[in-house]
Design an enzyme around this catalytic site. Sequence first.
Site, PDB file in Angstrom:
ATOM      1  N   ASP A   1       0.774  -1.008  -0.109  1.00 44.71           N
ATOM      2  CA  ASP A   1      -0.097  -0.065   0.040  1.00 44.71           C
ATOM      3  C   ASP A   1       1.023   1.398  -0.150  1.00 44.71           C
ATOM      4  O   ASP A   1       1.855   1.309   0.548  1.00 44.71           O
ATOM      5  CB  ASP A   1      -0.864   0.053   1.232  1.00 44.71           C
ATOM      6  CG  ASP A   1      -1.761   1.398   1.342  1.00 44.71           C
ATOM      7  OD1 ASP A   1      -2.389   1.579   0.534  1.00 44.71           O
ATOM      8  OD2 ASP A   1      -1.667   1.947   2.432  1.00 44.71           O
TER       9      ASP A   1
ATOM     10  N   ASP B   1      -0.028   5.045   0.982  1.00 45.53           N
ATOM     11  CA  ASP B   1      -0.262   5.943   1.990  1.00 45.53           C
ATOM     12  C   ASP B   1      -0.287   5.292   3.377  1.00 45.53           C
ATOM     13  O   ASP B   1      -1.136   4.526   3.524  1.00 45.53           O
ATOM     14  CB  ASP B   1      -1.476   6.996   1.652  1.00 45.53           C
ATOM     15  CG  ASP B   1      -1.110   7.569   0.230  1.00 45.53           C
ATOM     16  OD1 ASP B   1       0.024   8.109   0.013  1.00 45.53           O
ATOM     17  OD2 ASP B   1      -2.247   7.729  -0.426  1.00 45.53           O
TER      18      ASP B   1
ATOM     19  N   TYR C   1      -5.170  12.979  -0.213  1.00 48.88           N
ATOM     20  CA  TYR C   1      -5.494  13.491  -1.589  1.00 48.88           C
ATOM     21  C   TYR C   1      -4.019  14.108  -1.950  1.00 48.88           C
ATOM     22  O   TYR C   1      -4.248  15.311  -2.568  1.00 48.88           O
ATOM     23  CB  TYR C   1      -6.772  14.377  -1.672  1.00 48.88           C
ATOM     24  CG  TYR C   1      -7.966  13.433  -1.278  1.00 48.88           C
ATOM     25  CD1 TYR C   1      -8.201  12.309  -1.857  1.00 48.88           C
ATOM     26  CD2 TYR C   1      -8.590  13.990  -0.011  1.00 48.88           C
ATOM     27  CE1 TYR C   1      -9.575  11.742  -1.184  1.00 48.88           C
ATOM     28  CE2 TYR C   1      -9.566  13.297   0.489  1.00 48.88           C
ATOM     29  CZ  TYR C   1     -10.042  12.218  -0.200  1.00 48.88           C
ATOM     30  OH  TYR C   1     -11.400  11.554   0.264  1.00 48.88           O
TER      31      TYR C   1
END
Length: 522
Positions: A13, A15, A24
């Site tokens: 993954d 973040d 974002y």
Amino acid sequence: MSTSPLYDAVLLDRDGTLVEDVPYNGDPEKVRPLPGVREALDRLRAAGLRLGVVTNQSGLARGYFTAGQMHAVHARIEELLGPFDDWQVCPHDDEDRCSCRKPAPGMVYAAARALRTDPRRCVLVGDIGRDVTAALAAGATGVLVPTPVTRPEEIAAAPHVARDLPAAVEEILRRQNAVRPTTPRAEPTGTVLVVRSDSAGDVLVTGPAIRAVAAGAHRVVLLCGPRGRAAAELLPGIDEIIEWPLPWIDGDPEPVDPADMSRLTERLAQVDADEAIIFTSFHQSPLPLALLLRVAGAPRISAVSDDYPGSLLDVRHRVPVGVPEPERALSLAAAAGFALPHHDEPMLRLRDDAVAGGDGGDYVVVHPGASVPARACPPQRCADIVAALTAAAHRVLVTGGPGERELTARVAAAGGEDFGGRTDLAGLAGIIAGARCLVVGNTGPAHLAAAVGTPVVSLFAPTVPYGQWGPYRVPAIRLGDAGAPCRDTRAARCPVPDHPCLAGVDPGQVVAAVGLLAPPPG
């Protein structure tokens, strides 16, 4: 076929796992690697493992950043952390109901294809439950590295938890090395006696280790208990089976009979084995049988033992807590000098001629019973699950053993077809092999499904760890309260009133899990 014993690739993954989670983020200047990540990734690269990133980026769908800005962020990540072999990005939001956004397994399948491997030979490391669910739903290994945003229930449900990415990498490499013999056999051994008492599921999860022994021996004799005999007959690599109940292993044991122990010792001596390997679960002791084997004249004995064995063992092996039972057994075989050949994957499987034909047609199997009552979903909840699956247009077969006919009749009355008591274990394997999915508790048929490659909706009571006993290397989704008070008690009967860990399973979640694991054709 890969020469790596367990894994070809590690998927990560983005973040919260590789870099600080900046919501974002479309700005490369805001990329901050987490501590120790670069060094951990370099260890994986040096070990020959391919690396991929699988990341949900709903900011694209919401217009918070452009694809060009995202690619600039990824370029900065590679500048700081080194190159990745593949990037998989889901640009959708939850409302899009795509097949790639985690917890759906689409990106795991896509990354495995891009990295020229199988999802079952991948590990996915992430910081929230969606990452782990996506991994398990593809048959990959899931490792959770919690952060402050990780929910307690996600930590409780994860099969494997590491404090950070460097710790996860350390465990991945340790598990790789554990199933690789440090001193491989120069030539095949003559006769090896392997032991795996207890239930059918216990015998099934030992199958890869038995195949490893068979690859380095002229003859393999298996000693098992009555409850494991039918499973033993389905496994490849076994030349002879000795059935004998062991009173220090069986859950409902008879008193120790000295005459019976004398007969067992004589029978073990008749095998005339060149060596013996005693496979056990993590809570069992090999030492009583090791003593009998010494009396029977076994020249070399290997086993996992935390207790001091004195002169009873020639190879005393240790295994950390939390290792999947198939790998625990494989690591003991490796410690004794045996390994699976390169063409044989470390997965559960049955003899090619062992599985009887299935029922035919498009169906889901619900198996409501369990060998240990604490691990069975309550009958009424199983009936509710059958009703929900039927309402969702699934054909449902309800299976069970000869002693479970009353149970299967009650559950099947909700809209399923009652197959209770109509098959032996090989016949059950055939029915499961033909199914789109199996809904089952933590019991033998879950491992049977893993052995024939059928996805599993696992109604898993947390009395034992999921990471050790969950369906191994097959697409699966875990349901049930992983943090219930019965957690890690190893209780045979539920110690908590009303069996809350499984009584609260939402039938709608089961329908959704079946749809995720086995979407309809087209």
